[in-house]
Design an enzyme around this catalytic site. Structure first.
Site, short mmCIF file in Angstrom:
data_model
loop_
_atom_site.label_atom_id
_atom_site.label_comp_id
_atom_site.label_asym_id
_atom_site.label_seq_id
_atom_site.Cartn_x
_atom_site.Cartn_y
_atom_site.Cartn_z
N ALA A 58 0.80 -1.22 0.00
CA ALA A 58 0.00 0.00 0.00
C ALA A 58 0.84 1.27 0.00
O ALA A 58 0.30 2.36 -0.22
CB ALA A 58 -0.93 0.01 1.22
N TYR A 59 2.13 1.17 0.25
CA TYR A 59 2.95 2.37 0.35
C TYR A 59 3.13 3.03 -1.01
O TYR A 59 3.61 2.40 -1.96
CB TYR A 59 4.32 2.05 0.94
N THR A 60 2.78 4.30 -1.08
CA THR A 60 2.87 5.13 -2.29
C THR A 60 2.34 4.39 -3.52
O THR A 60 2.95 4.41 -4.59
CB THR A 60 4.31 5.62 -2.53
N SER A 349 0.89 2.39 9.71
CA SER A 349 2.12 2.24 8.94
C SER A 349 2.08 0.91 8.20
O SER A 349 1.34 0.03 8.54
CB SER A 349 3.31 2.26 9.89
#
Length: 349
Positions: A58-60, A349
């Site tokens: 899911a990060y960026t 996170s």
């Protein structure tokens, strides 16, 4: 280099874990580190003997995994590579969660983006109350048996959810979790009440995120100045997303700024920085295996790694403990740690 064992396993990791949530470019609100600089950061991190790198699908928007994959090409055997699955990756009803359908698709996509044939630590990014935990643990066990995953862990689980998962694995004779990734800092300490003791009893190590309280504990924010527009909180405050603005505003509560002032005072007394004090406090806490640092520049990496070698005196630890004491709120269902005080319950996170 100081390596430690992750939970009830034989996996050795560095005390510092490189968090890559900011790696990426473009319009994504979390993107703050382009590929060239990200590659420099990863290279310098590994060159100093550290081996633990954490990312997520899911990060960026998937950019983080792609950037990490290209940066570690040729050094893959040096890296304990961790990523996560759970978040929405498509528009259909089976494109999110911890079902066999979604996790299988998510793992294959992560392997492709990372350019590798296996993940060292594959983590559930949140709890899914629509999928039986038995299905999730059996699916993860299949990943391990296939060789595509070496170890499994979870992130943002409550104490009760950790117990459910470990019991499900034990009943079926399948692979248990060896790690939890929770939020932990001087402004978010509620995992101490139940979650850390549960991890110890059930064989989970911890890789803790947001040790600087999303940047609040660096000392760059105060009562008399607004966050810079290029800072993480500044970007969220000016975002058109109400939840993001509320999260940023709550991080700058009076309680949190009181803690910031004490950290500044301690830093001045010791001749160091607020960042060093905040990171050292987390590293010295019982139950912490590895501390996730999320530098956006090589200079920030240098500062963070140097900070993790600082040992705070006992009297300093006691002062910081006193100013940051917190209470918990009643348990509610949700992806994030529900025992976290409302003023410090930001995005995951």
């Amino acid at each position: 280099m100081d390596y430690v064992t992750m939970g009830r396993s034989g996996l050795k990791v560095s005390r510092a874990c490189l968090g890559t949530m900011n790696f990426g470019s473009g319009d994504h609100p979390l993107a703050g580190c382009g590929e060239g600089e990200a590659a420099q950061i990863i290279g310098a991190f590994l060159d100093r003997g550290n081996n633990f790198v954490d990312t997520a699908d899911a990060y960026t928007g998937g950019q983080s995994e792609e950037v990490v994959g290209r940066a570690i090409k040729g050094r893959r055997d040096e890296v304990v590579l961790a990523t996560k699955g759970f978040m929405r990756q498509g528009h259909g009803p089976n494109h999110r969660g911890l079902s066999r359908a979604h996790l299988t698709r998510a793992l294959e996509a992560s392997l492709l983006r990372l350019g590798t044939d296996h993940i060292d630590l594959y983590q559930c990014h949140g709890w899914d109350d629509t999928t039986p935990i038995e299905e999730t643990m059996a699916t993860l066990d299949g990943f391990v048996r296939s060789g595509k995953v070496r170890y499994i862990g979870c992130s943002n689980f409550t104490a009760a959810q950790i117990v459910e998962a470990q019991w499900a694995a034990d009943r079926a004779g399948t692979t248990p979790f060896i790690s939890l990734q929770p939020q932990y800092s001087l402004i978010a300490r509620s995992i101490e009440a139940e979650i850390l003791p549960t991890c110890e009893r059930h064989g989970l190590g911890t890789l803790v995120y947001s040790p600087l309280g999303s940047g609040v504990l660096t000392g760059r924010y105060g009562r008399d100045n607004d966050p810079d527009e290029d800072s993480r909180l500044g970007r969220f405050l000016k975002a058109g997303i109400p939840a993001a603005r509320t999260w940023a505003q709550e991080l700058l509560s009076d309680r949190n700024l009181d803690i910031v002032e004490e950290v500044r005072t301690v830093a001045a007394e010791l001749g160091t920085t607020s960042t060093a004090v905040a990171l050292a406090w987390v590293r010295q806490r019982p139950g912490v295996t590895s501390v996730i640092i999320g530098p956006r520049t090589p200079e920030q990496l240098d500062g963070a790694l140097a900070s993790l070698t600082l040992d705070l005196p006992a009297e300093t630890l006691a002062r910081l403990d006193e100013v940051s004491q917190t209470t918990t709120i009643p348990l509610v269902n949700g992806v994030n740690d529900p025992t976290r005080p409302a003023a410090t319950r930001p995005g995951r996170s």
